[in-house]
Design an enzyme around this catalytic site. Sequence first.
Site, PDB file in Angstrom:
ATOM      1  N   CYS A  89       0.843  -1.201   0.000  1.00 19.60           N
ATOM      2  CA  CYS A  89       0.000   0.000   0.000  1.00 19.60           C
ATOM      3  C   CYS A  89       0.881   1.255   0.000  1.00 19.60           C
ATOM      4  O   CYS A  89       1.639   1.473  -0.933  1.00 19.60           O
ATOM      5  CB  CYS A  89      -0.974  -0.033   1.171  1.00 19.60           C
ATOM      6  SG  CYS A  89      -2.340   1.146   1.014  1.00 19.60           S
ATOM      7  N   HIS A 190      -3.757  -4.917  -0.291  1.00 24.86           N
ATOM      8  CA  HIS A 190      -3.357  -5.493   0.993  1.00 24.86           C
ATOM      9  C   HIS A 190      -3.418  -7.014   0.915  1.00 24.86           C
ATOM     10  O   HIS A 190      -4.491  -7.602   1.048  1.00 24.86           O
ATOM     11  CB  HIS A 190      -4.282  -5.001   2.107  1.00 24.86           C
ATOM     12  CG  HIS A 190      -4.076  -3.577   2.484  1.00 24.86           C
ATOM     13  ND1 HIS A 190      -3.162  -3.191   3.446  1.00 24.86           N
ATOM     14  CD2 HIS A 190      -4.655  -2.439   2.023  1.00 24.86           C
ATOM     15  CE1 HIS A 190      -3.185  -1.873   3.564  1.00 24.86           C
ATOM     16  NE2 HIS A 190      -4.079  -1.393   2.706  1.00 24.86           N
ATOM     17  N   GLU A 192      -2.496  -9.152   3.069  1.00 21.76           N
ATOM     18  CA  GLU A 192      -2.889  -9.714   4.369  1.00 21.76           C
ATOM     19  C   GLU A 192      -4.395  -9.662   4.596  1.00 21.76           C
ATOM     20  O   GLU A 192      -4.920 -10.284   5.519  1.00 21.76           O
ATOM     21  CB  GLU A 192      -2.151  -8.991   5.506  1.00 21.76           C
ATOM     22  CG  GLU A 192      -2.666  -7.611   5.868  1.00 21.76           C
ATOM     23  CD  GLU A 192      -2.201  -6.495   4.938  1.00 21.76           C
ATOM     24  OE1 GLU A 192      -2.488  -5.323   5.249  1.00 21.76           O
ATOM     25  OE2 GLU A 192      -1.576  -6.795   3.898  1.00 21.76           O
TER      26      GLU A 192
END
Length: 208
Positions: A89, A190, A192
Amino acid sequence: MKKIIIVDYGSGNVLSAQKSFVKIAKDNNIEVDVLISKNLNDVKDSTHVVLPGQGAFSTCMNGLKKTDGLIDELCEFALIKKKPFLGICVGMQVLLNKSFEFGEHNGLGWVEGTVNKLEAKILPHIGWNTIEVKKETPLFDSLGNSRDFYFVNSFAANVKNKNYVIAETEYEKTFCSALQKDNIFGVQFHPEKSSKTGQSVIKNFIKI
């Protein structure tokens, strides 16, 4: 054993990133130590570095500058030793020369280009969106047909050398959603937070 450092600079969801890397390494039987740290010796001794990011570009850069020698150590790691580095990001955006988010701010300058506001009616760009892979890369190895990732961004990288753009995403207009310059990787999304597709990217990065 591999040693991955999640850079702790006072911004970015470091705990979420650490948990994701630990879980994915365990699920794939990869021996790895994942630390949240800004210690220069930890960075020096690591095999991989991850720079997560959220919030403003300037906040990210100021956080890195607060620890004396951290930026120099990261430059040594990525540019001289050429070990695997992943920016996530805003952590990807700071790899570029400068950003025009709330003023003009200098980045690390590892990848030539600027960070500009998305040309879209509704911002931020938030939620699931699809990437179009532009070049073969170990980061997207065995990704298959599932190419959806989770985004939260109002700004995006404008990379001067398009050979470094490994994925693009359309949000009214097309923007760079992933880059690679040798051992340096960046993703605007992202991983994750991106379920199985994100897990694949994290696993691939660990294996590099």
